[in-house]
Motif scaffolding. Structure first.
Motif, mmCIF file in Angstrom:
data_model
loop_
_atom_site.group_PDB
_atom_site.id
_atom_site.type_symbol
_atom_site.label_atom_id
_atom_site.label_comp_id
_atom_site.label_asym_id
_atom_site.label_seq_id
_atom_site.Cartn_x
_atom_site.Cartn_y
_atom_site.Cartn_z
ATOM 1 N N LYS A 294 1.044 -12.714 -8.511
ATOM 2 C CA LYS A 294 0.344 -11.455 -8.296
ATOM 3 C C LYS A 294 -0.628 -11.550 -7.128
ATOM 4 O O LYS A 294 -0.812 -10.597 -6.391
ATOM 5 C CB LYS A 294 -0.384 -11.035 -9.571
ATOM 6 C CG LYS A 294 0.554 -10.610 -10.670
ATOM 7 C CD LYS A 294 -0.187 -10.255 -11.933
ATOM 8 C CE LYS A 294 0.809 -9.911 -13.041
ATOM 9 N NZ LYS A 294 0.153 -9.631 -14.306
ATOM 10 N N ILE B 9 0.798 -4.512 -2.815
ATOM 11 C CA ILE B 9 1.309 -3.267 -3.369
ATOM 12 C C ILE B 9 1.096 -2.173 -2.328
ATOM 13 O O ILE B 9 -0.018 -1.966 -1.851
ATOM 14 C CB ILE B 9 0.607 -2.910 -4.691
ATOM 15 C CG1 ILE B 9 0.866 -4.019 -5.719
ATOM 16 C CG2 ILE B 9 1.056 -1.544 -5.201
ATOM 17 C CD1 ILE B 9 0.091 -3.860 -6.995
ATOM 18 N N LYS C 44 1.702 1.871 -1.488
ATOM 19 C CA LYS C 44 2.046 3.207 -1.990
ATOM 20 C C LYS C 44 2.544 4.046 -0.815
ATOM 21 O O LYS C 44 1.980 4.010 0.273
ATOM 22 C CB LYS C 44 0.817 3.883 -2.610
ATOM 23 C CG LYS C 44 0.352 3.231 -3.891
ATOM 24 C CD LYS C 44 -0.810 3.989 -4.479
ATOM 25 C CE LYS C 44 -1.306 3.312 -5.751
ATOM 26 N NZ LYS C 44 -2.424 4.027 -6.345
ATOM 27 N N ILE D 233 5.834 3.448 -5.261
ATOM 28 C CA ILE D 233 5.146 2.166 -5.023
ATOM 29 C C ILE D 233 6.148 1.148 -4.542
ATOM 30 O O ILE D 233 7.228 1.009 -5.057
ATOM 31 C CB ILE D 233 4.478 1.682 -6.322
ATOM 32 C CG1 ILE D 233 3.377 2.673 -6.694
ATOM 33 C CG2 ILE D 233 3.903 0.285 -6.164
ATOM 34 C CD1 ILE D 233 2.656 2.335 -7.987
#
Length: 88
Positions: free
Chosen positions: A76, A81, A83, A88
């Motif tokens: 992670k 990430i 958008k 996403i």
């Protein structure tokens, strides 16, 4: 993932872990051993854990579960990430 013992014929698990670190800096190394005397030295090879034998089934599974949680957390941290209007 490497699961090593400390006492092996001709060399120690620390010696082997040093060899591993020469080519693989990030692989988790776990020591399962009856020898407590190398526990501090295991930090020099960045061991993920140092478990004394005898190892119960519960302790074995707990050790692997904790290691898998650490691996997932690292994944992670390395993710980005993004958008967009498509999602996403």
């Amino acid at each position: 993932m490497y699961c090593l013992d400390i006492m092996m014929p001709g060399f120690t698990g620390i010696d082997l872990a040093n060899e591993i670190r020469g080519s693989d800096k990030t692989a988790p190394i776990l020591f399962f051993t009856s020898s407590a005397e190398f526990a501090l030295e295991s930090y020099s090879v960045r061991a993920a854990d140092y478990v004394l034998k005898p190892v119960s089934k519960e302790k074995l599974f707990l050790t692997f579960d904790e290691l898998l949680e650490q691996i997932e957390a690292q994944k992670k941290e390395n993710a980005i990430i993004v958008k967009s209007c498509d999602g996403i």
